[in-house]
Design an enzyme around this catalytic site. Sequence first.
Site, PDB file in Angstrom:
ATOM      1  N   ASP A 211       0.901  -1.154   0.000  1.00  0.00           N
ATOM      2  CA  ASP A 211       0.000   0.000   0.000  1.00  0.00           C
ATOM      3  C   ASP A 211       0.935   1.198   0.000  1.00  0.00           C
ATOM      4  O   ASP A 211       1.581   1.474   1.015  1.00  0.00           O
ATOM      5  CB  ASP A 211      -0.863  -0.010   1.258  1.00  0.00           C
ATOM      6  N   HIS A 212       1.029   1.898  -1.118  1.00  0.00           N
ATOM      7  CA  HIS A 212       2.084   2.924  -1.188  1.00  0.00           C
ATOM      8  C   HIS A 212       1.831   4.062  -0.196  1.00  0.00           C
ATOM      9  O   HIS A 212       2.738   4.802   0.153  1.00  0.00           O
ATOM     10  CB  HIS A 212       2.268   3.428  -2.621  1.00  0.00           C
ATOM     11  N   LYS A 216       4.650   6.505   2.674  1.00  0.00           N
ATOM     12  CA  LYS A 216       4.858   7.960   2.690  1.00  0.00           C
ATOM     13  C   LYS A 216       5.439   8.334   4.045  1.00  0.00           C
ATOM     14  O   LYS A 216       4.935   7.894   5.083  1.00  0.00           O
ATOM     15  CB  LYS A 216       3.524   8.687   2.463  1.00  0.00           C
ATOM     16  N   HIS A 274      -5.978   2.495   1.140  1.00  0.00           N
ATOM     17  CA  HIS A 274      -5.287   3.677   1.669  1.00  0.00           C
ATOM     18  C   HIS A 274      -6.051   4.319   2.838  1.00  0.00           C
ATOM     19  O   HIS A 274      -5.472   4.644   3.871  1.00  0.00           O
ATOM     20  CB  HIS A 274      -5.114   4.737   0.583  1.00  0.00           C
ATOM     21  N   LYS A 374     -12.340  12.135  -6.896  1.00  0.00           N
ATOM     22  CA  LYS A 374     -11.569  12.639  -8.039  1.00  0.00           C
ATOM     23  C   LYS A 374     -12.224  13.923  -8.542  1.00  0.00           C
ATOM     24  O   LYS A 374     -13.392  14.164  -8.315  1.00  0.00           O
ATOM     25  CB  LYS A 374     -11.538  11.586  -9.140  1.00  0.00           C
TER      26      LYS A 374
HETATM   27  C1  BG6 Z   1      -3.888   4.803  -6.193  1.00  0.00           C
HETATM   28  C2  BG6 Z   1      -5.261   4.862  -6.815  1.00  0.00           C
HETATM   29  O1  BG6 Z   1      -3.766   3.670  -5.394  1.00  0.00           O
HETATM   30  O2  BG6 Z   1      -3.692   5.964  -5.392  1.00  0.00           O
HETATM   31  C3  BG6 Z   1      -5.401   6.116  -7.651  1.00  0.00           C
HETATM   32  O3  BG6 Z   1      -5.449   3.721  -7.636  1.00  0.00           O
HETATM   33  C4  BG6 Z   1      -5.080   7.341  -6.830  1.00  0.00           C
HETATM   34  O4  BG6 Z   1      -6.710   6.231  -8.193  1.00  0.00           O
HETATM   35  C5  BG6 Z   1      -3.733   7.173  -6.131  1.00  0.00           C
HETATM   36  O5  BG6 Z   1      -5.016   8.449  -7.719  1.00  0.00           O
HETATM   37  C6  BG6 Z   1      -3.493   8.304  -5.162  1.00  0.00           C
HETATM   38  O6  BG6 Z   1      -2.177   8.194  -4.665  1.00  0.00           O
HETATM   39  P1  BG6 Z   1      -1.356   9.481  -4.221  1.00  0.00           P
HETATM   40  O7  BG6 Z   1      -0.078   8.950  -3.678  1.00  0.00           O
HETATM   41  O8  BG6 Z   1      -1.190  10.322  -5.461  1.00  0.00           O
HETATM   42  O9  BG6 Z   1      -2.211  10.184  -3.203  1.00  0.00           O
END
Ligand code: BG6
Length: 521
Positions: A211-212, A216, A274, A374
Amino acid sequence: MMNAGNTNDATSGFPTRSNDTASRTYCRELTAAPLPPCTIVIFGASGDLTARKLIPALFNLFCNGGLPERLAIVGAARSPLDDLEFREKMKIAVQPSSDRQWDDFAAHLHYRRINYESADRFEALRPALLEIDQLHRTGGNRIFYLATPPSLYPVAATMIGETGLAAQNQNHNGWTRIVIEKPFGSNLTTAMELDATLHKYFNELQIFRIDHYLAKETVQNILMLRFANAIFEPLWNRNYIDYVGIIAAEKLGVEHRAGFYEQTGVLRDMFQNHMQQLLAMTAMEAPSIFEAARVRDEKVKVFRSLKPFDRGNAVDNLILGQYQAGNIDGEPVVGYRDEPGVRSDSTTPTFAMMRVFVDNWRWRQVPFYMVSGKRLPRKETKIIIQFKEVPHSMFSRLMDDRIDANRLTLGIYPEEEITLTFQTKTPGPAICLQPASLVFRYQQLANTPTLDAYEKVLLDCMVGDQTLFWRQDSVEECWRYLNPVLAECETCEKLAGDPHPYAAGTWGPLAAQKWLRLLVS
Ligand code: BG6
């Protein structure tokens, strides 16, 4: 160690502060030993994620001396490319500022064509990897990174497993790990099926579910702020906190991802992962030790404590929206249904606001408002801790009875900062109150290059640290919570047939404004 700033003055007997406290930093080195040699095999190497995120992250690490010397990166995909063509393609994507550095890096890059339909072609990957292992002396350590569409996760994992590439310590002495990125399934059942496939060939310690958001810096810092300071925890509960807001607003629309987004919508795309992780970091108890298993144990307890979604009162707890044509930064943009690849009668939500409760001793009855969408006016990610108002205002004769309560804002994007607002006296003869803030900017501390989220997850995967990765029990708990919400969206005519429209560039549907007013200024 944390008390190192206090020393005892032998003459007076009073504790005094040692004067080096302010500059002292407490670090755990990323790894005590040098990074292990390894081969990173990227499936889906001709796709967007590889070019936009993975190769740039690896190149950056390489330039900062953050990769092992004995390293190979193997792109694997269906496109017919050779090593040189792959290197050229990646160079265009990365646009390196130094050709020399790129050439040094590119010597570690390889490409092998694979075909998920043909076991033979996949089988050929095995000797190819052995050869590359030997060339770069990577000792058989391998990371398989699935940068493919999620529908290919089970196929690729099965191929890897069936060709014997998942096995550890059998044909070689190295370790093997597999990395997948959300979405982990599309509901509880498919998430469990995916997991069963992975577990056929890999054990849990080999599986890294990314989960990126967790990678952060500012998200990791939530635990440091809460648990390395004594002043917040006594207040961090239902007695002092009025509500919590978790916001991930985006300016971008669906872009070229309609095929994926039509299947997921905002709930599966942002909330199942997230947003839930941000909630867990905010609501979890302190583990006794900062270690992967303990941290993940505490998070899963939060997910288990989520008060089940009340379908009877769905409209009070869930507002969905879909963007219509509007303006972003003064430029006209089309509505979601007019985006390329989107059905003209699509009911996929691009905005959601949920009110969630964590039913435990600490949080009972404190609402957590979670908002993501979005085509909102700006990109902004933050967590708001809204404290309760003072119980009685002694200033009521001078002003309105209400004094704005304190607020702690943990900014994740664009401001990586922590802000505490409070009331203060306006200077001068009059007795007036005015709000003021203490602001800490995270970048002020950065005297070493900070790691981008993908750099961090790649490094953690190399050292085998799973702290920032999802564990399957949490994945399942989150789906268990979200399943009835999804059922509500997909079955209830009021919600599904008509997600509330909102113009692109505005803060979501009208129906959400009463809550949004609490969160967005
Ligand atoms: C991704 C989603 O996991 O996270 C995207 O699939 C979203 O739709 C993105 O835009 C948002 O990530 P960040 O790091 O730009 O907030």
